[in-house]
Motif scaffolding. Structure first.
Motif, PDB file in Angstrom:
ATOM      1  N   VAL A   1       0.835  -1.208   0.000  1.00  0.00           N
ATOM      2  CA  VAL A   1       0.000   0.000   0.000  1.00  0.00           C
ATOM      3  C   VAL A   1       0.864   1.250   0.000  1.00  0.00           C
ATOM      4  CG1 VAL A   1      -1.583   1.366   1.429  1.00  0.00           C
ATOM      5  CG2 VAL A   1      -2.040  -1.050   1.030  1.00  0.00           C
ATOM      6  N   ARG A   2       1.922   1.255   0.808  1.00  0.00           N
ATOM      7  CA  ARG A   2       2.786   2.430   0.882  1.00  0.00           C
ATOM      8  C   ARG A   2       3.492   2.693  -0.439  1.00  0.00           C
ATOM      9  NH1 ARG A   2       2.702   3.543   6.426  1.00  0.00           N
ATOM     10  NH2 ARG A   2       3.379   5.614   5.792  1.00  0.00           N
ATOM     11  N   LEU A   3       3.977   1.631  -1.067  1.00  0.00           N
ATOM     12  CA  LEU A   3       4.668   1.795  -2.345  1.00  0.00           C
ATOM     13  C   LEU A   3       3.704   2.199  -3.461  1.00  0.00           C
ATOM     14  CD1 LEU A   3       7.151  -1.220  -2.223  1.00  0.00           C
ATOM     15  CD2 LEU A   3       7.714   1.202  -2.045  1.00  0.00           C
ATOM     16  N   GLU A   4       2.506   1.628  -3.432  1.00  0.00           N
ATOM     17  CA  GLU A   4       1.512   1.963  -4.449  1.00  0.00           C
ATOM     18  C   GLU A   4       1.095   3.427  -4.335  1.00  0.00           C
ATOM     19  OE1 GLU A   4      -0.771   0.770  -7.786  1.00  0.00           O
ATOM     20  OE2 GLU A   4       0.839  -0.222  -6.677  1.00  0.00           O
ATOM     21  N   ALA A   5       1.030   3.938  -3.100  1.00  0.00           N
ATOM     22  CA  ALA A   5       0.645   5.338  -2.893  1.00  0.00           C
ATOM     23  C   ALA A   5       1.678   6.274  -3.509  1.00  0.00           C
ATOM     24  CB  ALA A   5       0.512   5.625  -1.400  1.00  0.00           C
ATOM     25  N   VAL A   6       2.949   5.953  -3.347  1.00  0.00           N
ATOM     26  CA  VAL A   6       4.009   6.779  -3.921  1.00  0.00           C
ATOM     27  C   VAL A   6       3.975   6.712  -5.442  1.00  0.00           C
ATOM     28  CG1 VAL A   6       6.500   7.074  -4.106  1.00  0.00           C
ATOM     29  CG2 VAL A   6       5.476   6.539  -1.893  1.00  0.00           C
TER      30      VAL A   6
ATOM     31  N   LEU B   1       1.365   6.009  -7.448  1.00  0.00           N
ATOM     32  CA  LEU B   1       0.168   6.620  -8.031  1.00  0.00           C
ATOM     33  C   LEU B   1      -0.112   8.018  -7.495  1.00  0.00           C
ATOM     34  CD1 LEU B   1      -2.240   3.536  -7.997  1.00  0.00           C
ATOM     35  CD2 LEU B   1      -0.759   4.331  -9.854  1.00  0.00           C
ATOM     36  N   GLY B   2       0.564   8.406  -6.432  1.00  0.00           N
ATOM     37  CA  GLY B   2       0.330   9.719  -5.838  1.00  0.00           C
ATOM     38  C   GLY B   2      -0.972   9.835  -5.080  1.00  0.00           C
ATOM     39  N   ASN B   3      -1.509   8.701  -4.608  1.00  0.00           N
ATOM     40  CA  ASN B   3      -2.789   8.698  -3.884  1.00  0.00           C
ATOM     41  C   ASN B   3      -2.519   8.504  -2.392  1.00  0.00           C
ATOM     42  OD1 ASN B   3      -5.422   8.588  -3.110  1.00  0.00           O
ATOM     43  ND2 ASN B   3      -5.976   6.824  -4.355  1.00  0.00           N
ATOM     44  N   ALA B   4      -2.049   9.554  -1.746  1.00  0.00           N
ATOM     45  CA  ALA B   4      -1.639   9.450  -0.351  1.00  0.00           C
ATOM     46  C   ALA B   4      -2.827   9.264   0.586  1.00  0.00           C
ATOM     47  CB  ALA B   4      -0.848  10.701   0.055  1.00  0.00           C
ATOM     48  N   ASP B   5      -3.946   9.912   0.304  1.00  0.00           N
ATOM     49  CA  ASP B   5      -5.100   9.828   1.212  1.00  0.00           C
ATOM     50  C   ASP B   5      -5.614   8.402   1.331  1.00  0.00           C
ATOM     51  OD1 ASP B   5      -4.992  12.530   1.720  1.00  0.00           O
ATOM     52  OD2 ASP B   5      -6.408  13.043   0.123  1.00  0.00           O
ATOM     53  N   HIS B   6      -5.712   7.706   0.207  1.00  0.00           N
ATOM     54  CA  HIS B   6      -6.170   6.314   0.244  1.00  0.00           C
ATOM     55  C   HIS B   6      -5.186   5.450   1.019  1.00  0.00           C
ATOM     56  CE1 HIS B   6      -7.794   2.447  -1.007  1.00  0.00           C
ATOM     57  NE2 HIS B   6      -6.573   2.097  -1.402  1.00  0.00           N
ATOM     58  N   ALA B   7      -3.890   5.687   0.809  1.00  0.00           N
ATOM     59  CA  ALA B   7      -2.874   4.895   1.510  1.00  0.00           C
ATOM     60  C   ALA B   7      -2.947   5.108   3.009  1.00  0.00           C
ATOM     61  CB  ALA B   7      -1.483   5.261   0.997  1.00  0.00           C
ATOM     62  N   VAL B   8      -3.143   6.350   3.429  1.00  0.00           N
ATOM     63  CA  VAL B   8      -3.245   6.645   4.862  1.00  0.00           C
ATOM     64  C   VAL B   8      -4.454   5.952   5.455  1.00  0.00           C
ATOM     65  CG1 VAL B   8      -3.650   8.476   6.548  1.00  0.00           C
ATOM     66  CG2 VAL B   8      -1.994   8.827   4.717  1.00  0.00           C
TER      67      VAL B   8
ATOM     68  N   ILE C   1      11.282  -0.969  -0.997  1.00  0.00           N
ATOM     69  CA  ILE C   1      11.341  -1.973  -2.061  1.00  0.00           C
ATOM     70  C   ILE C   1      12.160  -3.180  -1.612  1.00  0.00           C
ATOM     71  CG2 ILE C   1      12.176  -2.422  -4.401  1.00  0.00           C
ATOM     72  CD1 ILE C   1      11.565   0.519  -5.029  1.00  0.00           C
ATOM     73  N   ASP C   2      13.304  -2.916  -0.964  1.00  0.00           N
ATOM     74  CA  ASP C   2      14.126  -4.008  -0.458  1.00  0.00           C
ATOM     75  C   ASP C   2      13.372  -4.827   0.586  1.00  0.00           C
ATOM     76  OD1 ASP C   2      16.162  -3.149  -2.080  1.00  0.00           O
ATOM     77  OD2 ASP C   2      17.221  -2.052  -0.512  1.00  0.00           O
ATOM     78  N   LEU C   3      12.596  -4.123   1.426  1.00  0.00           N
ATOM     79  CA  LEU C   3      11.808  -4.802   2.448  1.00  0.00           C
ATOM     80  C   LEU C   3      10.738  -5.690   1.804  1.00  0.00           C
ATOM     81  CD1 LEU C   3      10.933  -5.318   5.355  1.00  0.00           C
ATOM     82  CD2 LEU C   3       9.608  -3.186   5.256  1.00  0.00           C
ATOM     83  N   GLN C   4      10.112  -5.194   0.743  1.00  0.00           N
ATOM     84  CA  GLN C   4       9.105  -5.985   0.052  1.00  0.00           C
ATOM     85  C   GLN C   4       9.704  -7.262  -0.521  1.00  0.00           C
ATOM     86  OE1 GLN C   4       7.278  -4.368  -3.595  1.00  0.00           O
ATOM     87  NE2 GLN C   4       5.283  -4.730  -2.621  1.00  0.00           N
ATOM     88  N   HIS C   5      10.911  -7.168  -1.059  1.00  0.00           N
ATOM     89  CA  HIS C   5      11.590  -8.353  -1.565  1.00  0.00           C
ATOM     90  C   HIS C   5      11.935  -9.330  -0.424  1.00  0.00           C
ATOM     91  CE1 HIS C   5      13.048  -5.871  -5.263  1.00  0.00           C
ATOM     92  NE2 HIS C   5      11.796  -6.265  -5.377  1.00  0.00           N
ATOM     93  N   LEU C   6      12.330  -8.775   0.709  1.00  0.00           N
ATOM     94  CA  LEU C   6      12.633  -9.624   1.865  1.00  0.00           C
ATOM     95  C   LEU C   6      11.404 -10.398   2.327  1.00  0.00           C
ATOM     96  CD1 LEU C   6      14.958  -9.932   4.287  1.00  0.00           C
ATOM     97  CD2 LEU C   6      13.223  -8.645   5.511  1.00  0.00           C
ATOM     98  N   MET C   7      10.247  -9.737   2.203  1.00  0.00           N
ATOM     99  CA  MET C   7       9.011 -10.381   2.636  1.00  0.00           C
ATOM    100  C   MET C   7       8.531 -11.442   1.646  1.00  0.00           C
ATOM    101  SD  MET C   7       6.847  -7.130   4.036  1.00  0.00           S
ATOM    102  CE  MET C   7       7.061  -6.489   5.704  1.00  0.00           C
TER     103      MET C   7
END
Length: 244
Positions: free
Chosen positions: A102-107, A109-116, A236-242
């Motif tokens: 969600v955090r990466l998708e917000a950055v 797409l620029g949709n910060a309100d939805h991510a929050v 991004i690195d964290l997402q790969h770790l997961m």
């Protein structure tokens, strides 16, 4: 930036024409006196620009550090989720994967309100899992250290939202900066017209250079817009770790 260039060029041209008009006035102004005033306005512009650029740069650095800090907190929570009893750890890790996505998708797409909004919902779901694990093993030190990391992660989220999304350079500072820039170009043009200096391409150089600095200052102040963007590599690195 194009609008800023046009406005500053109009200000310089307006000042130039006003200076040529003043030449026909019975009361002649001294070019040296006007030059001293122009130098003063240039110094004032440099002062205001340095202040705003420094303010924006400090916020940019704070946003970069917040990405790293939050990624570390999420990673710690993710690893400690394996200490939870039953299937709570698997559920927590699944929600944390979605949290990072969600955090990466917000950055992107620029949709910060939805991510929050979605992040807050995931906080509630994660906390419910922590409560359930705590009820099953109320005296477990392992559950306690997971809760500590979850608390830190939620706290860093609130700080990051405040720093990166909710706060910005006050509009009064932006207004003052642009007003001083316009007045400075008017003064430069006025002096050129008063001393009968032909229109010089150097004025265009000054306008373009000043516009570029204003654009960079604005980019530093914005979260993920313009030419300068906060790197999300830690996430991004964290997402790969997961494993996503």
């Amino acid at each position: 930036m194009g609008v800023t260039i046009v406005v500053l060029l109009i200000a310089a041209e307006g000042g130039y024409r006003l200076g040529r008009y003043r030449l026909r006035s019975p009361e002649q102004e001294q070019g040296a006196h006007v030059l001293a005033l122009v130098t003063t306005t240039m110094g004032l512009l440099a002062l205001v620009l340095a202040f705003t650029f420094g303010f924006a740069a400090s916020r940019f650095e704070a946003r970069k550090q917040m990405v790293v800090d939050e990624a570390n907190a999420i990673e710690t929570t993710y690893l400690r989720a394996g200490l939870l009893p039953g299937d709570h750890g698997a559920k927590v890790r699944g929600r944390l994967r979605e949290y990072v996505a969600v955090r990466l998708e917000a950055v992107k797409l620029g949709n910060a309100d939805h991510a929050v909004q979605r992040s807050v919902e995931l906080h509630r779901e994660l906390w419910k899992e922590a409560e359930a694990a705590g009820r099953e093993q109320p005296a477990s030190a392992l559950v306690q250290i997971f809760i500590e990391s979850l608390n830190k992660m939620i706290g860093l989220h609130a700080i990051r939202v405040k720093v990166a999304v909710r706060s910005g350079m006050p509009e009064a500072i932006w207004a003052a900066l642009y007003l001083v820039a316009v007045l400075n170009l008017m003064a430069v043009g006025y002096h050129a017209g008063l001393v009968k200096t032909p229109r010089s391409p150097a004025v265009a150089t000054l306008v373009i250079g000043l516009s570029v600095l204003l654009m960079l200052t604005a980019d530093l102040d914005r979260s993920q817009e313009g030419a300068l963007r906060v790197s999300q590599q830690a996430m991004i690195d964290l997402q790969h770790l997961m494993g996503d």
